[in-house]
Design an enzyme around this catalytic site. Structure first.
Site, PDB file in Angstrom:
ATOM      1  N   PRO A   9       4.755   7.583 -14.299  1.00 12.10           N
ATOM      2  CA  PRO A   9       3.462   7.844 -14.937  1.00 12.10           C
ATOM      3  C   PRO A   9       2.245   7.477 -14.072  1.00 12.10           C
ATOM      4  CG  PRO A   9       4.547   5.938 -15.927  1.00 12.10           C
ATOM      5  CD  PRO A   9       5.562   6.599 -15.037  1.00 12.10           C
ATOM      6  N   ASN A  10       1.235   8.299 -14.187  1.00 17.64           N
ATOM      7  CA  ASN A  10      -0.092   8.080 -13.574  1.00 17.64           C
ATOM      8  C   ASN A  10      -0.136   8.284 -12.059  1.00 17.64           C
ATOM      9  OD1 ASN A  10      -1.237   7.329 -16.127  1.00 17.64           O
ATOM     10  ND2 ASN A  10      -0.231   5.348 -15.905  1.00 17.64           N
ATOM     11  N   ARG A  17      -7.533   7.861  -9.001  1.00 10.99           N
ATOM     12  CA  ARG A  17      -7.221   6.684  -9.830  1.00 10.99           C
ATOM     13  C   ARG A  17      -7.387   5.382  -9.029  1.00 10.99           C
ATOM     14  NH1 ARG A  17      -0.973   4.985 -10.836  1.00 10.99           N
ATOM     15  NH2 ARG A  17      -1.410   3.061 -11.946  1.00 10.99           N
ATOM     16  N   TYR A  22      -5.428   2.079  -4.597  1.00  9.09           N
ATOM     17  CA  TYR A  22      -4.481   3.098  -4.120  1.00  9.09           C
ATOM     18  C   TYR A  22      -5.056   4.045  -3.058  1.00  9.09           C
ATOM     19  CZ  TYR A  22      -1.974   1.541  -8.296  1.00  9.09           C
ATOM     20  OH  TYR A  22      -1.327   0.777  -9.229  1.00  9.09           O
ATOM     21  N   ASN A  67       9.086   6.205  -7.040  1.00  4.06           N
ATOM     22  CA  ASN A  67       7.962   5.350  -7.425  1.00  4.06           C
ATOM     23  C   ASN A  67       7.911   5.402  -8.947  1.00  4.06           C
ATOM     24  OD1 ASN A  67       5.648   3.952  -7.926  1.00  4.06           O
ATOM     25  ND2 ASN A  67       4.447   4.945  -6.307  1.00  4.06           N
ATOM     26  N   ALA A  70       4.526   1.969 -13.519  1.00  2.00           N
ATOM     27  CA  ALA A  70       4.575   0.789 -14.393  1.00  2.00           C
ATOM     28  C   ALA A  70       5.975   0.527 -14.953  1.00  2.00           C
ATOM     29  CB  ALA A  70       3.568   0.952 -15.527  1.00  2.00           C
ATOM     30  N   GLU A  91      13.145   2.408  -3.534  1.00  2.00           N
ATOM     31  CA  GLU A  91      11.980   2.118  -4.384  1.00  2.00           C
ATOM     32  C   GLU A  91      10.729   2.059  -3.510  1.00  2.00           C
ATOM     33  OE1 GLU A  91      12.056  -1.923  -5.761  1.00  2.00           O
ATOM     34  OE2 GLU A  91      10.374  -1.633  -7.138  1.00  2.00           O
ATOM     35  N   HIS A  93       6.259   1.657  -3.523  1.00  2.00           N
ATOM     36  CA  HIS A  93       4.968   1.392  -4.180  1.00  2.00           C
ATOM     37  C   HIS A  93       3.867   1.507  -3.152  1.00  2.00           C
ATOM     38  CE1 HIS A  93       7.052   0.096  -7.719  1.00  2.00           C
ATOM     39  NE2 HIS A  93       7.829  -0.635  -6.953  1.00  2.00           N
ATOM     40  N   ARG A 100      -0.191  -8.627  -6.136  1.00  2.57           N
ATOM     41  CA  ARG A 100      -0.979  -8.243  -7.305  1.00  2.57           C
ATOM     42  C   ARG A 100      -0.701  -9.189  -8.471  1.00  2.57           C
ATOM     43  NH1 ARG A 100      -0.914  -1.938  -8.238  1.00  2.57           N
ATOM     44  NH2 ARG A 100      -2.634  -2.587  -9.584  1.00  2.57           N
TER      45      ARG A 100
END
Ligand code: DQA
Length: 138
Positions: A9-10, A17, A22, A67, A70, A91, A93, A100
């Site tokens: 998502p997103n 965004r 990012y 990716n 969330a 994986e 990111h 973070r």
């Protein structure tokens, strides 16, 4: 070699965004360029259930770059799906999730993945494809 880049998502909003986190490069433009160098299918999915289905149906490919957005920090279902398949999953990111907020430092999926790449912006996708190529040659 054939790969799948699967985004949660997103992630389709990368470019506009939260640019301070990012960056401002458009993810669709970036992935279009990456497709010139690799045989790769790209998918964006907001639904956890659909992500599970896509992972479970992955066959005849050499790896998945995931990716999970969330869901990384919440989804046992995605972790279980990764564990259920033979195809290697890397994986990724864009941001360094370890730098973070505390709730982003934990990945439910990391343990089931071949490895993780975090913090290099959009280049995490290219780095993940390179790592999948490297392990396939072992
Ligand atoms: C992300 C990090 C996640 O914590 C976040 O929810 C995202 C993007 C990244 O690429 O840095 O959606 O996966």
């Amino acid at each position: 070699m054939k790969f799948l880049i699967l985004n949660g998502p997103n992630l389709d909003q990368i470019g506009t965004r939260e640019q301070s986190v990012y960056g401002n490069e458009n993810i669709h433009d970036y992935l279009k360029r990456l497709k010139q160098d690799y045989d790769v299918e790209v998918a964006f999915e907001s639904s956890e259930a659909t992500l599970v289905e896509i992972i479970l149906s992955a066959q005849d490919i050499d790896g998945i770059v995931l990716n999970a957005g969330a869901y990384t920090h919440t989804s046992l279902a995605i972790a279980d799906a990764i564990a259920a398949i033979q195809v290697p999953v890397v994986e990724v990111h864009l941001s360094n999730i370890y730098a973070r907020a505390f709730y982003r430092k934990t990945s439910y999926i990391a343990e089931k993945c071949k490895g993780s790449i975090s913090g290099f912006g959009l280049d995490v996708y290219r780095l993940a494809l390179l790592s999948l190529e490297a392990i396939s040659n072992r």
